[in-house]
Structures are given as C-alpha cells and as structure tokens.
Scaffold this active site. Structure first.
Site, mmCIF file in Angstrom:
data_model
loop_
_atom_site.group_PDB
_atom_site.id
_atom_site.type_symbol
_atom_site.label_atom_id
_atom_site.label_comp_id
_atom_site.label_asym_id
_atom_site.label_seq_id
_atom_site.Cartn_x
_atom_site.Cartn_y
_atom_site.Cartn_z
ATOM 1 N N ARG A 110 -0.012 6.913 7.105
ATOM 2 C CA ARG A 110 0.023 6.913 5.634
ATOM 3 C C ARG A 110 -0.523 8.227 5.081
ATOM 4 N NH1 ARG A 110 1.412 1.865 3.827
ATOM 5 N NH2 ARG A 110 0.619 0.051 4.924
ATOM 6 N N ASP A 138 3.951 3.784 6.283
ATOM 7 C CA ASP A 138 3.261 3.560 7.558
ATOM 8 C C ASP A 138 4.167 2.986 8.629
ATOM 9 O OD1 ASP A 138 3.512 0.926 6.279
ATOM 10 O OD2 ASP A 138 2.234 0.231 7.910
ATOM 11 N N LYS A 183 0.824 -1.189 0.000
ATOM 12 C CA LYS A 183 0.000 0.000 0.000
ATOM 13 C C LYS A 183 0.868 1.253 0.000
ATOM 14 C CE LYS A 183 -3.384 -2.096 3.121
ATOM 15 N NZ LYS A 183 -3.812 -2.097 4.539
ATOM 16 N N GLY A 184 2.107 1.129 0.438
ATOM 17 C CA GLY A 184 2.955 2.280 0.713
ATOM 18 C C GLY A 184 3.147 3.249 -0.445
ATOM 19 N N GLU A 195 7.729 2.038 -6.292
ATOM 20 C CA GLU A 195 7.872 1.663 -4.875
ATOM 21 C C GLU A 195 7.977 2.913 -4.003
ATOM 22 O OE1 GLU A 195 7.648 -0.119 -2.466
ATOM 23 O OE2 GLU A 195 8.390 -2.148 -2.698
ATOM 24 N N ASP A 196 7.604 2.766 -2.753
ATOM 25 C CA ASP A 196 7.747 3.869 -1.804
ATOM 26 C C ASP A 196 9.193 3.973 -1.300
ATOM 27 O OD1 ASP A 196 7.525 1.431 -0.471
ATOM 28 O OD2 ASP A 196 6.112 2.126 1.031
ATOM 29 N N LYS A 241 17.133 3.647 0.944
ATOM 30 C CA LYS A 241 17.964 3.543 2.159
ATOM 31 C C LYS A 241 19.117 2.599 1.844
ATOM 32 C CE LYS A 241 14.786 3.429 6.064
ATOM 33 N NZ LYS A 241 14.211 2.502 7.089
ATOM 34 N N ASP A 276 14.607 -0.698 1.083
ATOM 35 C CA ASP A 276 15.321 -0.807 2.356
ATOM 36 C C ASP A 276 16.330 -1.956 2.225
ATOM 37 O OD1 ASP A 276 15.811 -0.341 5.088
ATOM 38 O OD2 ASP A 276 14.231 -1.676 5.727
ATOM 39 N N PHE A 288 13.570 5.083 10.702
ATOM 40 C CA PHE A 288 12.251 4.645 10.260
ATOM 41 C C PHE A 288 11.412 5.870 9.914
ATOM 42 C CE2 PHE A 288 8.138 2.606 10.224
ATOM 43 C CZ PHE A 288 8.449 1.492 9.469
ATOM 44 N N VAL A 289 11.035 5.967 8.659
ATOM 45 C CA VAL A 289 10.306 7.142 8.183
ATOM 46 C C VAL A 289 8.852 6.792 7.872
ATOM 47 C CG1 VAL A 289 12.374 8.289 7.297
ATOM 48 C CG2 VAL A 289 11.079 6.778 5.791
HETATM 49 P P1 IMP Z 1 12.662 -4.141 1.842
HETATM 50 O O1 IMP Z 1 12.135 -5.447 1.338
HETATM 51 O O2 IMP Z 1 13.464 -4.304 3.113
HETATM 52 O O3 IMP Z 1 13.410 -3.341 0.799
HETATM 53 O O4 IMP Z 1 11.413 -3.316 2.339
HETATM 54 C C1 IMP Z 1 10.662 -2.572 1.504
HETATM 55 C C2 IMP Z 1 9.338 -2.222 2.143
HETATM 56 O O5 IMP Z 1 9.449 -2.068 3.550
HETATM 57 C C3 IMP Z 1 8.874 -0.894 1.640
HETATM 58 O O6 IMP Z 1 8.090 -1.032 0.488
HETATM 59 C C4 IMP Z 1 8.104 -0.341 2.817
HETATM 60 O O7 IMP Z 1 6.762 -0.748 2.747
HETATM 61 C C5 IMP Z 1 8.756 -0.952 4.009
HETATM 62 N N1 IMP Z 1 9.709 -0.015 4.653
HETATM 63 C C6 IMP Z 1 11.054 -0.058 4.642
HETATM 64 N N2 IMP Z 1 11.608 0.941 5.339
HETATM 65 C C7 IMP Z 1 10.567 1.658 5.810
HETATM 66 C C8 IMP Z 1 10.475 2.866 6.615
HETATM 67 O O8 IMP Z 1 11.449 3.502 7.020
HETATM 68 N N3 IMP Z 1 9.207 3.287 6.878
HETATM 69 C C9 IMP Z 1 8.094 2.659 6.445
HETATM 70 N N4 IMP Z 1 8.131 1.543 5.693
HETATM 71 C C10 IMP Z 1 9.358 1.049 5.385
HETATM 72 MG MG MG Z 2 5.959 -1.077 0.527
#
Ligand code: IMP
Ligand code: MG
Length: 180
Positions: free
Chosen positions: A165, A159, A43-44, A99-100, A131, A103, A152-153
């Site tokens: 959100r 969210d 949803k992000g 993507e939002d 990140k 990470d 954490f943002v």
């Molecule tokens: P990844 O698989 O670790 O790259 O995570 C990606 C997903 O984690 C993103 O699409 C977000 O939904 C969530 N996410 C990662 N970091 C943050 C953050 O700082 N705040 C909120 N959601 C995050």
């Molecule tokens: Mg996401």
C-alpha cells in the site's frame, strides 16, 4: 518492494498529474452546489483520497467507510461487507465516492445502491483505476483516472494481502508473488 513488481504501470508523476486534473474537474462540478462530502472507501483509496482532496479548491467534508470483498486473494469473493455506514451524515448531501479501483464492480454497485436507499441528494463515483474488462455488475464511474489491463496491480494504496500500500507508484505484481 520494487523487486516484487513485473513492471511499473503508472509512475507517481503520472498519477499526480491525473489527480490534479480530476481535482480541477471536481472543483468546477461542485462550484455552485451545496458543499459535497468526499467519502473514502478504505483502505485502498486512502492514498488517492489524501491527494485528491488537496486538489479540490472548494470547502468539502470528508468521511470514511470500510468495504472489503477480497481477504488474501486476488479475485473478489463477490461478498461485500460494509463495515461502517454513515446514514445520518449523508442523507440529503452531495456525495463523492472515492474508490481505488473498480474491478468486477460488485463493491461499488453495492455501496451505490445502499447510498441511494439512504437518500443522498446526489452521488458521483470517482475511481483512480478502472478494469472494465472484468466488469460483472452494471456500473460505470463518473470519473476515472486510468483504464488498466486485466492484471493485479499494487501500490499507491492498493494491496496484495495488505502489502505494497505504501509503494509510491503503481506496479503489476509478479504472478509468482501470489502463486499465479
Ligand atoms: P470489485 O468489487 O471486484 O470491483 O473490487 C473492488 C475492490 O477490489 C477494490 O476496491 C480493490 O480494493 C480490490 N481490487 C480489485 N482489483 C485489484 C487489483 O488489481 N489490485 C489490488 N486490489 C484490487
Ligand atoms: Mg478497495
């Protein structure tokens, strides 16, 4: 919601300016290409997606998919669950994955390999936030809005436990809010 923020990292105006730039970049990229599908990773990404597609001055298609690896946590579980896929619609198409935040990179790495298996014509990854300090999977976005520190943002679609959100700016959440 503002009281729960340690600070505001990106204001709505800064975000809007960057989204307009990315929209211009994508418009130029796909100008002479077959109509791309913009794919929103729910949803992000929904707030970024809604603004971004209106900054693209070309005919496009839009689609949505769900992916989640968090639950009520601030660290990715590493287990990526793709809830709905759209095999037939994306085969042979130019896909722009929106993507939002990237990470660990696990979510996008999983979706990317899945899409390539399903025979997309081309795939570009656009993320609002990156990140890179936390990267585990070997993925780099084609376009990134902003690089953010290892905090954490929330806000502008992002969210914590489904909250914030609808906060219009992007802020760093006070660690005491998530017990950090
Ligand atoms: P990844 O698989 O670790 O790259 O995570 C990606 C997903 O984690 C993103 O699409 C977000 O939904 C969530 N996410 C990662 N970091 C943050 C953050 O700082 N705040 C909120 N959601 C995050
Ligand atoms: Mg996401």
């Amino acid at each position: 919601m503002l009281n729960d923020m340690a600070c505001i990292l990106l204001t709505r105006d800064e975000i809007a300016k960057r989204v307009a730039e990315i929209g211009g970049e994508l418009s130029a990229l796909y100008q002479n290409e077959e109509r791309p599908i913009f794919l929103c990773v729910l949803k992000g990404s929904v707030v970024f997606f809604a603004d971004l597609i209106r900054a693209v001055d070309l005919p496009i298609d839009i689609e949505f998919m769900s992916a989640s690896s968090y639950g009520a946590a601030t660290v990715s579980s590493g287990e990526v669950k793709v809830v709905s896929a759209l095999d037939e619609k994306i085969r042979g198409r130019n896909v722009v994955l929106v993507e939002d935040i990237i990470d660990s990179g696990r979510t996008i790495a999983y979706i990317k390999s899945d899409m390539l298996k399903k025979g997309v014509k081309s795939l570009k990854v656009v993320t609002l936030l990156d990140k890179p300090s936390r990267r585990e999977a070997d993925v780099t976005p084609d376009i990134s809005g902003f690089e953010v520190p290892d905090e954490f943002v929330v806000g502008y679609g992002l969210d914590y436990d489904q909250k914030y959100r609808n906060f219009p700016d992007i802020g760093i959440l006070k660690p005491e809010i998530y017990g950090g």
